[in-house]
Design an enzyme around this catalytic site. Structure first.
Site, short mmCIF file in Angstrom:
data_model
loop_
_atom_site.label_atom_id
_atom_site.label_comp_id
_atom_site.label_asym_id
_atom_site.label_seq_id
_atom_site.Cartn_x
_atom_site.Cartn_y
_atom_site.Cartn_z
N SER A 79 -48.73 9.55 80.28
CA SER A 79 -47.41 9.83 80.84
C SER A 79 -46.39 10.13 79.73
O SER A 79 -46.59 9.79 78.56
CB SER A 79 -46.92 8.64 81.67
OG SER A 79 -46.65 7.54 80.82
N GLU A 86 -58.09 16.20 72.21
CA GLU A 86 -57.68 16.68 73.52
C GLU A 86 -56.64 17.78 73.43
O GLU A 86 -56.49 18.58 74.35
CB GLU A 86 -57.14 15.52 74.35
CG GLU A 86 -57.05 15.80 75.82
CD GLU A 86 -56.80 14.54 76.64
OE1 GLU A 86 -56.89 14.61 77.86
OE2 GLU A 86 -56.52 13.49 76.03
N SER A 111 -61.08 13.04 86.44
CA SER A 111 -61.30 14.46 86.75
C SER A 111 -62.79 14.78 86.76
O SER A 111 -63.54 14.35 85.88
CB SER A 111 -60.60 15.34 85.71
OG SER A 111 -59.21 15.09 85.69
N GLN A 153 -64.44 11.53 82.23
CA GLN A 153 -63.81 10.60 81.28
C GLN A 153 -63.35 9.35 82.01
O GLN A 153 -62.46 9.41 82.85
CB GLN A 153 -62.63 11.30 80.60
CG GLN A 153 -61.84 10.44 79.64
CD GLN A 153 -60.70 11.22 79.00
OE1 GLN A 153 -60.35 12.32 79.44
NE2 GLN A 153 -60.11 10.67 77.97
N GLY A 154 -63.94 8.21 81.68
CA GLY A 154 -63.59 6.95 82.32
C GLY A 154 -62.64 6.12 81.48
O GLY A 154 -63.04 5.18 80.80
N TYR A 155 -61.34 6.47 81.54
CA TYR A 155 -60.32 5.78 80.75
C TYR A 155 -59.36 4.99 81.66
O TYR A 155 -59.33 3.78 81.66
CB TYR A 155 -59.53 6.77 79.91
CG TYR A 155 -60.11 7.09 78.55
CD1 TYR A 155 -61.44 6.82 78.25
CD2 TYR A 155 -59.33 7.68 77.56
CE1 TYR A 155 -61.97 7.12 77.00
CE2 TYR A 155 -59.85 7.97 76.32
CZ TYR A 155 -61.16 7.71 76.04
OH TYR A 155 -61.68 8.00 74.81
N SER A 156 -58.54 5.72 82.42
CA SER A 156 -57.44 5.10 83.18
C SER A 156 -57.97 4.15 84.25
O SER A 156 -59.03 4.38 84.85
CB SER A 156 -56.58 6.17 83.84
OG SER A 156 -55.92 6.95 82.88
#
Length: 380
Positions: free
Chosen positions: A359, A234, A150, A115-118
């Site tokens: 967060s 999720e 991850s 997953q390419g988010y942050s």
């Protein structure tokens, strides 16, 4: 089961338990294990409406499988990001061609996803994405950096949130792209060493990486809607399975408290009972919200509950061990990696629970704005 269990559901649970007892202990290579799950029909249980799932299973049966998997101490899943995040997103927003291309390999355990988010400087603020994707004919060329990714070191594909409108800001002008990871010279994965000495997360650098135009989910510029939909998936069935693992960890802490005599301390006993009670509350909340939709705060509440609980469990694990918690299981050597026992690993790794996956501060902001209707936080 705590809800709606029928004879058919119980038969499903018995079948799942029997299969896991025969196979879980023999899993070696993680990719081989994913393929074994796929061949036996245990991936994609909730995809019946898509036409690409392995077998039909009710929501209750999906929970039964997830819980039996956790109880069997089966290997950690490498394919859960593709199965539990991307696949439901494709079913909801993908084209028929995208579903036909990507769902069967996920169901077979043949292709793994990350997953390419942050991003650095943005963290949990997805609207702050700076990774760009510029269209060039029949493909996009992606440039930027993702972090805390991850399983990127194992993945075949990555779903990437990138900015396709260079003049856009915040949540506008974003697109959701499916990007192959096997692009030497264009994609670099760097593992991030954590306090535990392991590297579960990675940095990913895109330097002109290619993604095909037909692999944009939801259409160009609609990435924010698709990304938000994915985040809702999720916190689903997997939450209940996660709690099975939490219960096992709590049991180990209780046994350690009895062995060390820490359980004689009324303060420690109170903390142990509180952990048990809070875990039960989390289960009831997960059951209450399971299968529901339209509650924008439910995923954030669930994340806040389990992240804080697990972090406190790590602290309690250290407390019941006393001074012995500061010593590792083996003599330290500057020439070898340091070792941690299970409690030390739990304590150190759980420090990140309130950060990754959104967060605590971000989750509280979501609840404040989307549930309580408080004024939106000013954005730059």
């Amino acid at each position: 089961m705590d809800f709606g269990c029928t004879a058919g559901d119980e038969a499903f649970r018995v079948e799942a338990r029997a299969w896991l007892s025969r196979h879980a202990g023999h899993a070696g290579d993680r990719r081989a294990w994913e393929r074994a799950l796929g061949a036996a029909g245990w991936i994609g249980l909730g995809w019946a409406e898509s036409g690409y799932g392995n077998r039909t299973a009710t929501l209750t049966q999906q929970v039964a499988w997830a819980e039996e998997y956790a109880r069997s101490a089966a290997p950690p899943r490498s394919g859960h990001i593709g199965e539990n995040l991307l696949a439901p997103t494709l079913i909801a927003h993908g084209t028929d061609e995208q579903k036909a291309r990507f769902l069967p390999p996920i169901a077979a355990g043949a292709e793994l996803w990350c997953q390419g988010y942050s991003e650095p400087g943005a963290g949990s603020d997805l609207a702050g994405v700076r990774t760009s994707a510029v269209r060039a004919g029949a493909e996009y060329r992606i440039t930027g950096q993702k972090i805390w990714t991850s399983l990127a070191h194992e993945a075949d594909w990555c779903f990437v949130l990138a900015r396709t409108d260079p003049g856009s800001r915040r949540h506008r002008g974003l697109s959701f792209l499916l990007v192959p990871m096997d692009q030497p010279g264009r994609i670099e994965v760097r593992p991030i060493r954590q306090m535990t000495g392991t590297s579960d997360f990675n940095e990913v650098f895109f330097d002109g990486a290619r993604a095909r135009v037909e692999h944009v989910v939801g259409g160009e510029g609609d990435g924010w809607r698709v990304a938000m939909s994915l985040l809702g998936f999720e916190r689903g069935v997997s939450t209940l399975a996660q709690q099975i693992g939490f219960a096992e960890e709590l049991g180990q802490v209780v046994r350690a408290a009895l062995d060390t005599g820490a359980a004689d301390d009324p303060v420690v006993r109170d903390r142990l009972v509180r952990q048990w009670a809070e875990l039960r509350v989390m289960r009831f909340n997960a059951l209450r919200t399971l299968g529901g939709s339209g509650d924008p705060g439910a995923p954030s509440v669930a994340k806040l509950l389990w992240a804080g609980w697990h972090q406190r469990l790590g602290e309690l694990a250290m407390a019941v061990r006393g001074a012995a918690a500061s010593a590792g299981p083996a003599d330290w050597s500057p020439s070898a990696p340091y070792e941690l026992d299970a409690f030390q690993h739990l304590f150190l790794f759980s420090r990140a629970d309130t950060v990754y996956g959104g967060s605590d501060q971000v989750q509280r902001t979501i609840i404040a704005e989307r549930v309580l209707g408080l004024p939106r936080e000013p954005k730059g």
